[in-house]
Design a protein around this motif. Structure first.
Motif, mmCIF file in Angstrom:
data_model
loop_
_atom_site.group_PDB
_atom_site.id
_atom_site.type_symbol
_atom_site.label_atom_id
_atom_site.label_comp_id
_atom_site.label_asym_id
_atom_site.label_seq_id
_atom_site.Cartn_x
_atom_site.Cartn_y
_atom_site.Cartn_z
ATOM 1 N N PHE A 133 67.683 50.815 71.593
ATOM 2 C CA PHE A 133 67.292 50.453 72.959
ATOM 3 C C PHE A 133 66.780 51.688 73.702
ATOM 4 O O PHE A 133 65.835 51.599 74.497
ATOM 5 C CB PHE A 133 68.480 49.836 73.710
ATOM 6 N N ALA A 134 67.392 52.842 73.427
ATOM 7 C CA ALA A 134 66.919 54.091 74.029
ATOM 8 C C ALA A 134 65.484 54.382 73.594
ATOM 9 O O ALA A 134 64.640 54.791 74.404
ATOM 10 C CB ALA A 134 67.836 55.246 73.630
ATOM 11 N N MET A 135 65.189 54.165 72.313
ATOM 12 C CA MET A 135 63.822 54.356 71.823
ATOM 13 C C MET A 135 62.851 53.426 72.551
ATOM 14 O O MET A 135 61.736 53.825 72.921
ATOM 15 C CB MET A 135 63.768 54.096 70.312
ATOM 16 N N THR A 142 59.581 44.422 82.028
ATOM 17 C CA THR A 142 59.590 45.650 81.224
ATOM 18 C C THR A 142 60.930 45.829 80.522
ATOM 19 O O THR A 142 60.990 46.151 79.329
ATOM 20 C CB THR A 142 59.302 46.876 82.114
ATOM 21 N N LEU A 143 62.020 45.620 81.252
ATOM 22 C CA LEU A 143 63.356 45.766 80.660
ATOM 23 C C LEU A 143 63.604 44.707 79.585
ATOM 24 O O LEU A 143 64.193 44.996 78.535
ATOM 25 C CB LEU A 143 64.423 45.680 81.749
ATOM 26 N N ILE A 199 63.612 43.394 73.598
ATOM 27 C CA ILE A 199 63.011 42.755 72.419
ATOM 28 C C ILE A 199 62.549 43.811 71.415
ATOM 29 O O ILE A 199 62.788 43.693 70.206
ATOM 30 C CB ILE A 199 61.829 41.859 72.849
ATOM 31 N N VAL A 200 61.901 44.862 71.927
ATOM 32 C CA VAL A 200 61.413 45.934 71.052
ATOM 33 C C VAL A 200 62.568 46.607 70.319
ATOM 34 O O VAL A 200 62.453 46.968 69.140
ATOM 35 C CB VAL A 200 60.611 46.974 71.869
ATOM 36 N N SER A 201 63.707 46.771 70.993
ATOM 37 C CA SER A 201 64.852 47.428 70.353
ATOM 38 C C SER A 201 65.352 46.639 69.143
ATOM 39 O O SER A 201 65.907 47.217 68.205
ATOM 40 C CB SER A 201 65.989 47.619 71.363
ATOM 41 N N PHE A 202 65.143 45.325 69.154
ATOM 42 C CA PHE A 202 65.577 44.504 68.022
ATOM 43 C C PHE A 202 64.578 44.536 66.866
ATOM 44 O O PHE A 202 64.964 44.326 65.711
ATOM 45 C CB PHE A 202 65.806 43.054 68.473
ATOM 46 N N ILE A 203 63.290 44.786 67.168
ATOM 47 C CA ILE A 203 62.300 44.779 66.085
ATOM 48 C C ILE A 203 62.051 46.173 65.505
ATOM 49 O O ILE A 203 61.497 46.289 64.414
ATOM 50 C CB ILE A 203 60.960 44.161 66.541
ATOM 51 N N LEU A 204 62.469 47.238 66.211
ATOM 52 C CA LEU A 204 62.242 48.596 65.706
ATOM 53 C C LEU A 204 62.837 48.832 64.312
ATOM 54 O O LEU A 204 62.228 49.527 63.495
ATOM 55 C CB LEU A 204 62.791 49.634 66.689
ATOM 56 N N THR A 215 56.498 45.505 63.541
ATOM 57 C CA THR A 215 55.672 46.378 64.379
ATOM 58 C C THR A 215 54.278 46.529 63.786
ATOM 59 O O THR A 215 53.271 46.497 64.505
ATOM 60 C CB THR A 215 56.334 47.761 64.510
ATOM 61 N N ASP A 216 54.216 46.707 62.468
ATOM 62 C CA ASP A 216 52.916 46.863 61.810
ATOM 63 C C ASP A 216 52.035 45.639 62.047
ATOM 64 O O ASP A 216 50.845 45.755 62.355
ATOM 65 C CB ASP A 216 53.108 47.085 60.308
ATOM 66 N N TRP A 217 52.627 44.448 61.902
ATOM 67 C CA TRP A 217 51.863 43.223 62.115
ATOM 68 C C TRP A 217 51.436 43.095 63.580
ATOM 69 O O TRP A 217 50.294 42.691 63.867
ATOM 70 C CB TRP A 217 52.692 42.004 61.700
ATOM 71 N N SER A 218 52.336 43.437 64.490
ATOM 72 C CA SER A 218 52.009 43.343 65.921
ATOM 73 C C SER A 218 50.861 44.280 66.277
ATOM 74 O O SER A 218 49.916 43.897 66.980
ATOM 75 C CB SER A 218 53.243 43.680 66.769
#
Length: 504
Positions: free
Chosen positions: A119-121, A236-237, A242-247, A253-256
């Motif tokens: 989540f920090a990332m 944004t939050l 959502i991003v923290s779960f897919i990282l 990420t590559d597909w997105s």
């Protein structure tokens, strides 16, 4: 004499009030803000792969994948952040939000919980989205179009980027060696806090109304705009969550990024074929080719943060006068060469211009790949001479970095200039966004390229790991050389598209 001076001013199109003036005070504030932002950004880039392999005990392949996905999203996020600033938030507020998200992300990295780290990332990605695209745009608003100080101002601003990218990894990596990774990440947050305090304290006095409101607001109703901002911050939050779960799953990420890149290219082609002027169409096609080519270059270049980082950790002798230099320093040390080489190249292009011997844009791009191949060849030579010990002296890495930075100077500033030259004015902003998106795509590709240098977790002896890295670097050397050869063969075709001669 007065009449002559007035005539000269009229000829070159400058206002008398702008001549012999110092830089706007706001430049110092934005310089300082960008310095601390890059301080944290490059520190994290330099430490990420090391942290994932040494502290989280991920395999090389997984570390490369996550780091590549993270870095790619860092470069893709400014596309969204720039649009939000233009339409809803405004440059000044966007930078404020960027600072806050950055600090939250860096300080949260002090947590040892894996999900908190992801989540920090994601918060750092969001912070970069709000900050990176808009601090340069805000700087542009403090100059009038005909202000002769603009180019010098941006050159000074660029120095802030390089100073931050040097100081951050050096100081944080020393802290990491003595106190661990988490205090090093906290150092990034402290740096951003210093920049944030200065920005908040001086913003109203130095920036005044520049970039305070969006230039193309979605609504001219203040209440509607304020509600839109609140919705934007909340979204944004949520998106960061959502991003923290897919990282942890780089394939998503590559597909997105792939879908986003294809959509951006389709949009660029749609706009290109909608142009009325045939010459403009040709130049836009040439620009799209350059942007695609830049993906290839940056994928090789970013090995400095992927395969070369772990190679340095495991197979480079880092002892300097009794001191063991931290690994992360070597990822960004070549930026020092950039500071030395940049003024030389400015003078070189000027001298070649006067003689009408300045290489075309396409030739400079092709030459960048030549120096990329040479930089890996230098490391290969160092490997071949040290197979018996498995430890390569650090000067081979520095020499390779010096050669690599020559390649960067042949493509990075030249590419930015090419965007403004080849794109029609109404598409310059969109194509500049596509240029940065290409760097994000290159980071994702670079993470996959680094898999060639994947070392099994049970193999750690330098004598065993060196052949693995040497094989990978030979692949990089030979493939980059092949791309360079093809590039030179296609130069006549490209020059016709870009309406250039081989030398101008």
């Amino acid at each position: 004499m007065a009449q002559t001076q007035s005539q000269c001013q009229g000829v070159i199109g400058l206002k008398p009030s702008l001549l012999n003036k110092k830089q706007p005070p706001a430049l110092s504030l934005l310089f300082f803000s960008e310095l601390w932002e890059r301080f944290g950004f490059y520190t994290l880039q330099a430490l990420m792969v090391l942290y994932l392999t040494n502290s989280m005990h991920f395999s090389d392949e997984k570390a490369y994948g996550i780091s590549g996905a993270f870095s790619a999203l860092l470069y893709a996020a400014p596309l969204i952040g720039g649009w939000l600033a233009d339409r809803i938030v405004g440059f000044q507020r966007a930078i404020t939000v960027g600072f806050i998200l950055y600090m939250a992300g860096y300080f949260l990295m002090d947590s040892h919980a894996q999900m908190a780290f992801y989540f920090a990332m994601a918060l750092v990605i969001a912070g970069n989205g709000y900050f990176k695209a808009n601090v340069s745009s805000l700087l542009g608003t403090i100059y009038e179009d005909d202000d002769p100080r603009r180019d010098r101002g941006f050159t000074i601003f660029y120095m802030g980027i390089n100073i931050g990218s040097l100081l951050g990894p050096i100081s944080a990596s020393i802290i990491q060696v003595h106190y661990g990774y988490h205090p090093a990440f906290a150092t990034c947050g402290i740096g951003l806090l210093i920049g944030f305090i200065a920005y908040i304290s001086l913003r109203k006095r130095l920036l005044k109304q520049h970039g305070l409101e969006p230039y193309g607001p979605i609504s001219h109703n203040p209440k509607t705009l304020e509600k839109s901002r609140l919705v934007t911050y909340l979204a944004t939050l949520i998106l960061a969550g959502i991003v923290s779960f897919i990282l942890p799953y780089p394939i998503i990420t590559d597909w997105s990024l792939g879908i986003l890149s294809v959509a951006a290219i389709v949009y660029a082609l749609y706009e290109t074929f909608g142009l009325a002027n045939f010459d403009d169409k040709k130049k836009m096609i040439a620009l799209i080719i350059l942007i695609a080519y830049s993906v290839i270059f940056w994928a090789y270049y970013m090995q400095a943060f992927f395969s070369l980082t772990l190679f340095t950790e495991r197979n480079v002798g880092r002892h300097i006068l009794g001191w063991t230099a931290p690994t992360a320093i070597f990822a960004t040390a070549p930026n020092f060469f950039l500071l030395i080489l940049a003024p030389f190249f400015v003078k070189l292009w000027g001298a070649l211009d006067r003689k009408r011997k300045n290489p075309s844009i396409g030739m400079k791009f092709a030459l960048s790949m030549v120096f990329t191949a040479l930089s890996f060849l230098v490391i290969n030579l160092g490997d071949e001479l040290n197979f018996s010990t498995g430890i390569v002296p650090f000067f081979w890495l520095l020499l390779a970095g010096f050669v690599r930075e020559i390649g960067e100077l042949l493509i990075s500033p030249i590419g930015l200039s090419a965007v403004t030259r080849l794109a029609p004015p109404k598409l310059t902003g969109a194509m500049m966004g596509l240029w940065f998106l290409a760097i994000g795509g290159a980071l994702a590709v670079g993470g996959r390229m680094a898999d060639i240098a994947d070392v099994p977790q049970h193999v750690r002896s330098p004598i065993q790991t060196l052949p693995i890295y040497d094989h990978a670097f030979w692949v990089y050397t030979l493939s980059a050389a092949a791309i360079a050869i093809v590039s030179f063969l296609l130069l006549p075709f490209f020059n016709r598209l870009a309406d250039e001669k081989m030398f101008n």
